[in-house]
Design an enzyme around this catalytic site. Structure first.
Site, PDB file in Angstrom:
ATOM      1  N   SER A   1       0.819  -1.207   0.000  1.00  0.00           N
ATOM      2  CA  SER A   1       0.000   0.000   0.000  1.00  0.00           C
ATOM      3  C   SER A   1       0.861   1.269   0.000  1.00  0.00           C
ATOM      4  O   SER A   1       1.729   1.403  -0.850  1.00  0.00           O
ATOM      5  CB  SER A   1      -0.947  -0.059   1.191  1.00  0.00           C
ATOM      6  OG  SER A   1      -2.056   0.738   0.938  1.00  0.00           O
TER       7      SER A   1
ATOM      8  N   HIS B   1      -7.632  -5.589  -0.141  1.00  0.00           N
ATOM      9  CA  HIS B   1      -6.412  -4.833   0.134  1.00  0.00           C
ATOM     10  C   HIS B   1      -5.766  -5.376   1.413  1.00  0.00           C
ATOM     11  O   HIS B   1      -6.253  -5.110   2.517  1.00  0.00           O
ATOM     12  CB  HIS B   1      -6.846  -3.381   0.330  1.00  0.00           C
ATOM     13  CG  HIS B   1      -5.744  -2.395   0.448  1.00  0.00           C
ATOM     14  ND1 HIS B   1      -5.000  -1.989  -0.627  1.00  0.00           N
ATOM     15  CD2 HIS B   1      -5.265  -1.712   1.523  1.00  0.00           C
ATOM     16  CE1 HIS B   1      -4.126  -1.091  -0.228  1.00  0.00           C
ATOM     17  NE2 HIS B   1      -4.252  -0.912   1.078  1.00  0.00           N
TER      18      HIS B   1
HETATM   19  C1  GTR Z   1      -5.390   4.532   1.658  1.00  0.00           C
HETATM   20  C2  GTR Z   1      -4.797   5.365   0.579  1.00  0.00           C
HETATM   21  C3  GTR Z   1      -4.046   4.487  -0.386  1.00  0.00           C
HETATM   22  C4  GTR Z   1      -3.194   3.448   0.307  1.00  0.00           C
HETATM   23  C5  GTR Z   1      -3.742   2.977   1.637  1.00  0.00           C
HETATM   24  C6  GTR Z   1      -2.763   2.330   2.610  1.00  0.00           C
HETATM   25  O1  GTR Z   1      -6.185   5.242   2.534  1.00  0.00           O
HETATM   26  O2  GTR Z   1      -5.826   6.041  -0.076  1.00  0.00           O
HETATM   27  O3  GTR Z   1      -3.287   5.293  -1.265  1.00  0.00           O
HETATM   28  O4  GTR Z   1      -1.891   3.849   0.419  1.00  0.00           O
HETATM   29  O5  GTR Z   1      -4.325   3.975   2.359  1.00  0.00           O
HETATM   30  O6  GTR Z   1      -1.604   2.703   2.704  1.00  0.00           O
HETATM   31  O7  GTR Z   1      -3.219   1.433   3.326  1.00  0.00           O
END
Ligand code: GTR
Length: 412
Positions: free
Chosen positions: A248, A389
């Site tokens: 991420s 995610h």
């Molecule tokens: C989210 C963000 C993403 C990603 C994520 C993370 O809120 O929008 O770009 O990086 O966080 O790091 O878990």
């Protein structure tokens, strides 16, 4: 005008705007890049400068001398299956200055081992329930689930993120794992760069980075390089086989670390999305405007020029992957992680591929987006798995398969 948070998010391919990508193999003055030599001498440095100036911001050079202190070792970690080391890396000359605490697990072998270097979100103690691991001292994001109260760790933090860190499996496969808390380098909130590493590099009178100087992602990547400084002089580690991995925002960070520091042998980005592997010009899921609004400290200020104006940016993210070439790079997406734009992550790898080929190595082995769970583990690789995610133990299996093929067995 709608605020960034109220804008419609593009989640339909039909809504993706038409765009033309900058060609990684055409220099700014129009010269076609047709040899490894002109790539290395002209285009690569040019792209690196553009990413520094317009996206992540320029980081300071490596300090002349870093001090490392091994503060704890055990040859009997993970019930006797591994060695554990904890090392304090002092990032500045100031005795009160930021310290990057590195936690290293190693398989029990006499050979130097290839090692994954990856930052973590909640401190080293969160990756493994082990009372010997130091609790983080830097600012933490509050989380009842992870056991963070008033920005400080509680005992509940120990092992709170173990599902993302199959340490035993990693060492059983012959790899080391080195990790550090990203907040040791720069706490992840917008304080106009008053805390963390940035103030130590201000010129007299400077109070925050200039529009083309490092934001937080660049600082975290710089910190990964300082961890690598340590790893390269540790005899237990094969410093020529350290793989930058991240998830991420830390996947964005791993890519930038790999782009700026050719000592990283390979890069693996997991669900890195906007400002990571995903093409900005698609605006699918998280857009440049959105990310700069939610996280104003991640990129340099110049990047805000491309809010709703991606086409004006002289680079796009396929060129970030190209900066890793010819080293192995694996881009990993999750099917349900549409915010990070899996298709845009695939296309970045696809459009970086000609650079790998120009440099005489294998690029991405397919031309079409593969179906879920059909990993393409070519030297420039891509995989989309089902689910959300996250980082799963099965993702680590893939990383190791990839590393077995392209890093572990690489010619000495
Ligand atoms: C989210 C963000 C993403 C990603 C994520 C993370 O809120 O929008 O770009 O990086 O966080 O790091 O878990």
């Amino acid at each position: 005008m709608l605020h960034a948070q109220q804008e419609k998010v593009i989640y339909d391919e039909a809504d993706v705007p038409k765009f033309t990508l900058p060609d990684p193999l055409v220099a700014a003055d129009g010269t076609k890049i047709e040899s490894a030599q002109t790539w290395n001498e002209i285009r690569r440095p040019e792209l690196l400068k553009l990413f520094e100036k317009d996206v992540y911001g320029k980081s300071p050079a490596a300090p002349d001398k870093l001090s490392f202190e091994v503060i704890e070792t055990s040859d009997d970690a993970l019930a006797g299956k591994a060695r554990r080391r904890q090392v304090a890396i002092r990032l500045t000359d100031d005795p009160e200055g930021p310290v990057l605490n590195l936690l290293v697990y190693l398989p029990k072998t006499d050979q130097p081992v290839p090692t994954f270097m990856t930052l973590n979100f909640f401190g080293n103690a969160s990756i493994q329930d082990d009372p010997a691991i130091q609790l983080p001292k830097s600012w933490l994001r509050n989380s009842t689930e992870k056991g963070v109260d008033d920005h400080k760790p509680t005992e509940k933090l120990r092992g709170a993120s173990t599902s993302r860190w199959p340490v035993e499996m990693i060492v059983e496969n012959g790899y080391g794992l080195a990790t550090a808390y990203y907040g040791d380098i720069d706490p992840d909130f917008d304080d106009k760069f008053q805390n963390g590493i940035h103030p130590y590099f201000y010129e007299d009178g400077q109070t925050q980075p200039k529009p083309d100087q490092w934001g937080s992602i660049a600082a975290w990547a710089w910190g990964m390089s300082r961890a690598l400084d340590y790893l390269q002089q540790d005899k237990e580690i094969d410093g020529s086989k350290v793989i930058a991995m991240g998830h991420s925002r830390l996947g964005k960070t791993a890519l930038w670390a790999g782009a700026t520091d050719p000592r990283f042998a390979a890069v693996i980005s997991n669900n890195s999305g906007c400002g990571g592997a995903a093409l900005s010009r698609r605006r699918f899921g998280e857009s440049v405007k959105r990310i700069n609004t939610s996280f104003p400290h991640w990129f340099c200020d110049n990047f805000t020029k491309y809010n709703h104006n991606e086409d004006a940016c002289p680079v796009d993210q396929h060129e970030l992957i190209a900066l890793v070439a010819p080293r192995p790079c694996l881009v990993c997406s999750a099917e349900e992680d549409r915010w990070a734009d899996p298709h845009g992550e695939f296309l970045s790898a696809h459009y970086a591929s000609p650079v790998y080929e120009l440099l005489g190595v294998e690029g991405l082995a397919i031309d079409e987006m593969p179906k879920v769970d059909q990993p393409v583990l070519s030297r420039l690789g891509y995989v989309v798995r089902p689910g959300k995610h996250d980082v799963l133990a099965s993702d680590w299996q893939r990383y190791m398969q990839f590393a077995d093929a392209h890093v572990m067995k690489k010619a000495e």
